[in-house]
Design a protein around this motif. Structure first.
Motif, PDB file in Angstrom:
ATOM      1  N   TRP A  32       0.835  -1.205   0.000  1.00  0.00           N
ATOM      2  CA  TRP A  32       0.000   0.000   0.000  1.00  0.00           C
ATOM      3  C   TRP A  32       0.874   1.261   0.000  1.00  0.00           C
ATOM      4  O   TRP A  32       0.659   2.178  -0.784  1.00  0.00           O
ATOM      5  CB  TRP A  32      -0.912  -0.037   1.236  1.00  0.00           C
ATOM      6  CG  TRP A  32      -1.623   1.240   1.517  1.00  0.00           C
ATOM      7  CD1 TRP A  32      -2.800   1.657   0.969  1.00  0.00           C
ATOM      8  CD2 TRP A  32      -1.209   2.267   2.420  1.00  0.00           C
ATOM      9  NE1 TRP A  32      -3.134   2.890   1.479  1.00  0.00           N
ATOM     10  CE2 TRP A  32      -2.174   3.277   2.371  1.00  0.00           C
ATOM     11  CE3 TRP A  32      -0.114   2.422   3.264  1.00  0.00           C
ATOM     12  CZ2 TRP A  32      -2.079   4.436   3.140  1.00  0.00           C
ATOM     13  CZ3 TRP A  32      -0.019   3.578   4.028  1.00  0.00           C
ATOM     14  CH2 TRP A  32      -0.996   4.556   3.953  1.00  0.00           C
ATOM     15  N   PHE A  33       1.876   1.276   0.874  1.00  0.00           N
ATOM     16  CA  PHE A  33       2.762   2.428   0.974  1.00  0.00           C
ATOM     17  C   PHE A  33       3.535   2.636  -0.327  1.00  0.00           C
ATOM     18  O   PHE A  33       3.671   3.757  -0.804  1.00  0.00           O
ATOM     19  CB  PHE A  33       3.736   2.254   2.147  1.00  0.00           C
ATOM     20  CG  PHE A  33       4.702   3.389   2.276  1.00  0.00           C
ATOM     21  CD1 PHE A  33       4.348   4.536   2.970  1.00  0.00           C
ATOM     22  CD2 PHE A  33       5.965   3.319   1.695  1.00  0.00           C
ATOM     23  CE1 PHE A  33       5.234   5.594   3.085  1.00  0.00           C
ATOM     24  CE2 PHE A  33       6.860   4.379   1.807  1.00  0.00           C
ATOM     25  CZ  PHE A  33       6.494   5.508   2.505  1.00  0.00           C
ATOM     26  N   ARG A  34       4.038   1.552  -0.884  1.00  0.00           N
ATOM     27  CA  ARG A  34       4.834   1.663  -2.116  1.00  0.00           C
ATOM     28  C   ARG A  34       4.002   2.222  -3.266  1.00  0.00           C
ATOM     29  O   ARG A  34       4.495   3.031  -4.065  1.00  0.00           O
ATOM     30  CB  ARG A  34       5.436   0.304  -2.474  1.00  0.00           C
ATOM     31  CG  ARG A  34       6.359   0.335  -3.668  1.00  0.00           C
ATOM     32  CD  ARG A  34       7.550   1.273  -3.435  1.00  0.00           C
ATOM     33  NE  ARG A  34       8.298   1.472  -4.647  1.00  0.00           N
ATOM     34  CZ  ARG A  34       9.405   0.818  -4.958  1.00  0.00           C
ATOM     35  NH1 ARG A  34       9.911  -0.065  -4.142  1.00  0.00           N
ATOM     36  NH2 ARG A  34      10.016   1.064  -6.091  1.00  0.00           N
ATOM     37  N   GLU A  35       2.728   1.840  -3.347  1.00  0.00           N
ATOM     38  CA  GLU A  35       1.853   2.416  -4.378  1.00  0.00           C
ATOM     39  C   GLU A  35       1.713   3.918  -4.172  1.00  0.00           C
ATOM     40  O   GLU A  35       1.786   4.691  -5.127  1.00  0.00           O
ATOM     41  CB  GLU A  35       0.486   1.741  -4.357  1.00  0.00           C
ATOM     42  CG  GLU A  35       0.505   0.335  -4.891  1.00  0.00           C
ATOM     43  CD  GLU A  35      -0.837  -0.362  -4.766  1.00  0.00           C
ATOM     44  OE1 GLU A  35      -1.853   0.312  -4.459  1.00  0.00           O
ATOM     45  OE2 GLU A  35      -0.881  -1.587  -4.962  1.00  0.00           O
ATOM     46  N   TRP A  36       1.501   4.329  -2.923  1.00  0.00           N
ATOM     47  CA  TRP A  36       1.411   5.757  -2.621  1.00  0.00           C
ATOM     48  C   TRP A  36       2.716   6.452  -2.995  1.00  0.00           C
ATOM     49  O   TRP A  36       2.713   7.494  -3.650  1.00  0.00           O
ATOM     50  CB  TRP A  36       1.102   5.974  -1.130  1.00  0.00           C
ATOM     51  CG  TRP A  36       1.205   7.411  -0.765  1.00  0.00           C
ATOM     52  CD1 TRP A  36       0.253   8.368  -0.913  1.00  0.00           C
ATOM     53  CD2 TRP A  36       2.364   8.077  -0.238  1.00  0.00           C
ATOM     54  NE1 TRP A  36       0.749   9.587  -0.505  1.00  0.00           N
ATOM     55  CE2 TRP A  36       2.034   9.433  -0.085  1.00  0.00           C
ATOM     56  CE3 TRP A  36       3.649   7.644   0.125  1.00  0.00           C
ATOM     57  CZ2 TRP A  36       2.933  10.372   0.418  1.00  0.00           C
ATOM     58  CZ3 TRP A  36       4.556   8.577   0.620  1.00  0.00           C
ATOM     59  CH2 TRP A  36       4.187   9.921   0.760  1.00  0.00           C
TER      60      TRP A  36
END
Length: 121
Positions: free
Chosen positions: A65-69
């Protein structure tokens, strides 16, 4: 311009940690991200099996999730520095271990490493 990502501790939120930016160099951009898991009156980066013992599935999901952001906010090539406190420091450690080339550096306070044993040796 480099991006410094501020990662709050377990049970906290982004509005508390963003205040650090007032005491850091003005030559970089800052972002304070809210962890996605509700925890008491705040938020957490991962579900755990006890203090500082993340569930691997939860940690992996939140890291995705963080990497997509991050990829939307700071495309590859833009230097990214992670600053984390407590649970945010543990989360930063997981991110660094998973993809060390993605990050230009990190600073942590009160971390609990997101692994069972030392990754060294």
């Amino acid at each position: 311009m480099p991006l410094v990502v501020l990662l709050h501790g377990r049970g906290s939120h982004e509005k508390e940690i963003i205040n650090l930016a007032d005491h850091l160099p003005a030559t970089v951009a800052y972002a304070a991200v809210r962890a996605p898991i509700a925890e008491g009156s705040g938020f957490a980066w991962f579900a755990n099996r006890g203090i500082g013992r993340p569930r691997p599935d939860s940690l992996a999901e939140t890291m995705r999730w963080f990497r997509e952001w991050l990829d939307d906010e700071a495309p590859e090539g833009r230097p990214v520095i992670l600053i984390g406190f407590s649970g945010g420091a543990a989360f930063a450690g997981g991110l660094l271990l998973a993809d060390p080339d993605r990050y230009a550096g990190s600073a942590t306070a009160s971390p609990r490493p997101p692994w069972k044993t030392s990754p060294i040796g």
